[in-house]
Design a protein around this motif. Sequence first.
Motif, mmCIF file in Angstrom:
data_model
loop_
_atom_site.group_PDB
_atom_site.id
_atom_site.type_symbol
_atom_site.label_atom_id
_atom_site.label_comp_id
_atom_site.label_asym_id
_atom_site.label_seq_id
_atom_site.Cartn_x
_atom_site.Cartn_y
_atom_site.Cartn_z
ATOM 1 N N UNK A 240 1.098 -3.342 2.532
ATOM 2 C CA UNK A 240 1.351 -1.899 2.518
ATOM 3 C C UNK A 240 0.046 -1.118 2.426
ATOM 4 N N UNK A 241 -0.894 -1.631 1.644
ATOM 5 C CA UNK A 241 -2.185 -0.950 1.515
ATOM 6 C C UNK A 241 -2.954 -1.004 2.831
ATOM 7 N N UNK A 242 -2.949 -2.159 3.484
ATOM 8 C CA UNK A 242 -3.656 -2.284 4.757
ATOM 9 C C UNK A 242 -3.058 -1.374 5.821
ATOM 10 N N UNK A 243 -1.742 -1.214 5.803
ATOM 11 C CA UNK A 243 -1.097 -0.280 6.742
ATOM 12 C C UNK A 243 -1.624 1.129 6.505
ATOM 13 N N UNK A 244 -1.635 1.539 5.237
ATOM 14 C CA UNK A 244 -2.098 2.889 4.900
ATOM 15 C C UNK A 244 -3.565 3.082 5.281
ATOM 16 N N UNK A 245 -4.405 2.067 5.034
ATOM 17 C CA UNK A 245 -5.829 2.182 5.340
ATOM 18 C C UNK A 245 -6.063 2.282 6.843
ATOM 19 N N UNK A 246 -5.362 1.463 7.615
ATOM 20 C CA UNK A 246 -5.553 1.487 9.063
ATOM 21 C C UNK A 246 -5.072 2.793 9.686
#
Length: 454
Positions: A257-263
């Motif tokens: 979920x964090x990687x989705x938000x960062x990308x």
Amino acid sequence: MSIGWKLHGNGRTIPPGEVVAPDERLSWPRTIGIGMQHVVAMFGATFLVPLLTGFSPATTLFFSGIGTVLFLLVTRNQLPSYLGSSFAFIAPIAAATASGGQSAALGGIVVVGLLLAVVGLVVHVAGTGWINTLMPPVVTGTIVALIGLNLAPTAWGTCQQAVVDGAIVESCTSGFRAAPVTALVTLLAIILCTVLFRGILGRLSILVGVLVGYGVAALRGEVSFAGVRKADWVGLPHFVTPTFDVSLLGLFVPVVLVLIAENIGHLKSVAAMTGRDLDPLAGRALLSDGLATTLAGLGGGSGTTTYAENIGVMAATKVYSTAAYWVAAATALVLSMSPKFGEVVASIPAGVLGGATTVLYGMIGILGARIWVQNKVDFSDPKNLTTAAVALVVGIANFTWKPGDLVFEGIALGTAAALVIYHLMRVIETWRGTGQEPASPASVPVADPDPAKR
């Protein structure tokens, strides 16, 4: 996809109000210089992750270079980005390594990469609307914040007590407590560099602070150069294969979920700065980061993400050319082929890391709050207030749940709490029509005592 770039203007200067677009470049000497500057910008954060998790810095650097090349290819050379180590992996890697060793942690990284790649494929087909519905800003900000704040005890460090000649002796081997003087100097250097210097030097405050702290540690005899002397100048990084422990996978799933938000955040930032619609590339960006993270996990590197540090370089130089990122990736790969360079990085002592992580982990937490502020999250809404309140306590206190052989700790449970509480309350308030009630008397906006001034 086109790998070629057209020359921007005369290739030497950028007229006021213009930017060098992703499919353009300056002259090659200038492009190479900017590309190397991107390496410097990402280096301070990228090498800290393997140092804090016990991974090989050279291997992590190698896979960040490979991941960046893969990202540029999958996004059809249209989205400038460097893939460095994600701080979201630090806590789950540390927990998994303590339980099952480094190979078990790598298995978790591989699973995160595969899940992110699947999300990328879905986004490429269906768009990003469902992501915004699943993770509104209050949820995204909370997850990012609790990941950073969950790491706070690691920055402080751990100590062990032993009885020596009838007396209790305390030995501190990690974090701030390992070398308080060195850690404090490192922390102060980072703080001062941030406000003393402008431009790229100010943005590299973490790297500058670590270098200052390293120098102080060397003078205090806290640095061992034995590994540096023995290492070869040229050689391949050390590769490690993953193993998969189902009981540890729950530690890693929230990282997706964090990687989705960062990308998505990175894509939106670059779109705003270049004036281009990059939304069609969202799925490709997520897919490529997922593939890069999977490759890293298969070989012994830390999971990757798009780097905000490099957005700062682009904003400062007005150069968004993907050519500079090809140079950056090549430079990272060359550096990763020097075991001696890797040993120099690995020799950074615990006190320096303790000072740097005191800032870094706090910054991750505040980034979550920044998401709330930028999206104007209304905390007078009970749904938002309760979601953040419960999830943050669960994450910071590191609540733990062990159903059978599975282990779920603060980050996983806090993430689940944020998602479940928000959507459960949203459904119930819609059903009951209670969405307009304030969370508490203290959260009600203060009325203007003089209506005539309105």
